[in-house]
Write an enzyme that holds these catalytic residues in place. Structure first.
Site, PDB file in Angstrom:
ATOM      1  N   ARG A 218     -30.216  39.014  62.722  1.00 34.56           N
ATOM      2  CA  ARG A 218     -29.121  39.983  62.804  1.00 34.56           C
ATOM      3  C   ARG A 218     -29.246  40.973  61.650  1.00 34.56           C
ATOM      4  O   ARG A 218     -29.639  40.607  60.539  1.00 34.56           O
ATOM      5  CB  ARG A 218     -27.764  39.265  62.690  1.00 34.56           C
ATOM      6  CG  ARG A 218     -27.353  38.518  63.950  1.00 34.56           C
ATOM      7  CD  ARG A 218     -26.976  39.455  65.081  1.00 34.56           C
ATOM      8  NE  ARG A 218     -26.529  38.759  66.275  1.00 34.56           N
ATOM      9  CZ  ARG A 218     -27.294  38.505  67.344  1.00 34.56           C
ATOM     10  NH1 ARG A 218     -28.552  38.882  67.380  1.00 34.56           N
ATOM     11  NH2 ARG A 218     -26.783  37.878  68.389  1.00 34.56           N
ATOM     12  N   HIS A 266     -34.214  46.122  68.744  1.00 33.67           N
ATOM     13  CA  HIS A 266     -33.564  44.864  69.160  1.00 33.67           C
ATOM     14  C   HIS A 266     -34.170  44.377  70.477  1.00 33.67           C
ATOM     15  O   HIS A 266     -33.470  44.204  71.484  1.00 33.67           O
ATOM     16  CB  HIS A 266     -32.042  45.030  69.289  1.00 33.67           C
ATOM     17  CG  HIS A 266     -31.308  43.703  69.192  1.00 33.67           C
ATOM     18  ND1 HIS A 266     -30.103  43.552  68.552  1.00 33.67           N
ATOM     19  CD2 HIS A 266     -31.620  42.471  69.646  1.00 33.67           C
ATOM     20  CE1 HIS A 266     -29.703  42.279  68.624  1.00 33.67           C
ATOM     21  NE2 HIS A 266     -30.615  41.617  69.290  1.00 33.67           N
TER      22      HIS A 266
HETATM   23  C1  GLV Z   1     -29.711  38.580  71.053  1.00 34.79           C
HETATM   24  O1  GLV Z   1     -29.767  39.072  69.969  1.00 34.79           O
HETATM   25  C2  GLV Z   1     -28.934  37.409  71.399  1.00 34.79           C
HETATM   26  O2  GLV Z   1     -28.243  36.871  70.521  1.00 34.79           O
HETATM   27  O3  GLV Z   1     -28.972  36.981  72.575  1.00 34.79           O
END
Ligand code: GLV
Length: 307
Positions: A218, A266
């Site tokens: 994160r 991401h």
């Molecule tokens: C992605 O970051 C998730 O937590 O699924």
């Protein structure tokens, strides 16, 4: 059974989840937020399948018996103070997602180890310069977080011959001494209050000069200014970042054009709708089969720990 499906996904993303879930669970009636709120349905909704739903979405459903996240990390879901207390929350543990995470970690570690990020930069500059070649067992990798993904990554890197050790906060291990001989740090910790900002100046200073950081967990784990300072003073060599404080990463953000930072949007590991729908199906079937008893759901979150 009536189940609410809601999240911060757009129309096409919801439709594609719905198709996968309908295939896995043809017996379920899937409702959207407006349908679930309808006076006729609200008391019949037994479960909610959610992807970071808008705050307040799960209120007013008196017979809710399961909140199933489609996200592996539940930090945003749990941060919603309106989440009904006492309803079990399960997170997504998707084998296809774990495999994808292991691939991304392997690509990052291999590229750092063999200098491929440096060679990509050299190509832009038309520089012909060969770097020393180390053996994999000479490269020390430390994987922070030994949950599902951390373990999948650790196993994959061990198979490739790297000198890997995993770090687990819950085992009570102190972090800074663990990093003393860490050439490549891979972060897969869950985001909780104690792990927020864990990748900071103290952490980087505990690593040897020339080390690199791979953050696949994160954005809030990383103190961005501390990373830039450690790179710019030459202590850290490179960072591979998939997650950011603000996503999408703003245009003017210095990470985009920093020569020692590789940015991913991401995308290190996305939930695979087909395999994730099977995980949802397992938990919803446990619910239907349990009668009045509390089902032994899979992948339950400890709400007090935050993961
Ligand atoms: C992605 O970051 C998730 O937590 O699924």
């Amino acid at each position: 059974m009536k189940v609410l499906l809601c999240g911060d996904f757009d129309g096409p993303a919801r439709a594609s989840w719905l198709t996968a879930l309908q295939q896995a669970l043809p017996e379920v009636q899937w409702l959207d937020l407006a349908q679930a709120r309808d006076a006729h349905n609200a008391s019949q909704v037994q479960a909610a399948v959610v992807a970071n739903p808008p705050s307040g979405s799960l209120q007013g459903l008196p017979n809710l018996r399961l909140i199933q996240s489609l996200w592996a990390g539940v930090d945003r879901l749990l941060a919603d103070a309106t989440l009904p207390a006492g309803v079990p929350v399960a997170r997504m543990v998707d084998p296809a997602m774990n495999a994808a995470m292991a691939q991304t970690a392997l690509w990052a570690v291999l590229s750092l180890h063999r200098g491929y990020f440096a060679y990509a930069r050299q190509q832009q500059l038309k520089q012909w310069h060969v770097h020393p070649q180390r053996r994999a067992d000479e490269v020390t990798v430390r994987v922070l977080g030994q949950g599902q993904m951390g373990q999948a990554v650790t196993q994959r890197l061990l198979q490739m011959g790297y000198a890997v050790q995993g770090f687990s906060r819950s085992a009570g291990q102190p972090l800074l001494p663990f990093l003393a001989d860490c050439q490549i740090l891979v972060n897969l910790l869950p985001l909780t209050e104690p792990t927020r900002g864990v990748l900071d100046a103290r952490c980087f200073a505990a690593m040897p000069p020339g080390a690199s950081v791979v953050n696949l967990a994160r954005g809030a784990h990383l103190v961005e200014a501390d990373l830039l300072a450690a790179l710019d003073r030459g202590h850290l060599q490179h960072a591979v970042l998939d997650v950011f404080q603000t996503e999408p990463l703003p245009n003017e953000h210095p990470f985009w054009s920093h020569p020692q930072i590789t940015v991913l949007p991401h995308a290190a590991a996305m939930t695979d709708e087909r395999s994730a729908a099977q995980v949802v199906a397992q938990n919803l079937r446990l619910l239907t089969q349990s009668g009045d008893a509390m089902p032994a759901y899979l992948h339950l979150v400890d709400r007090s720990l935050g993961y």
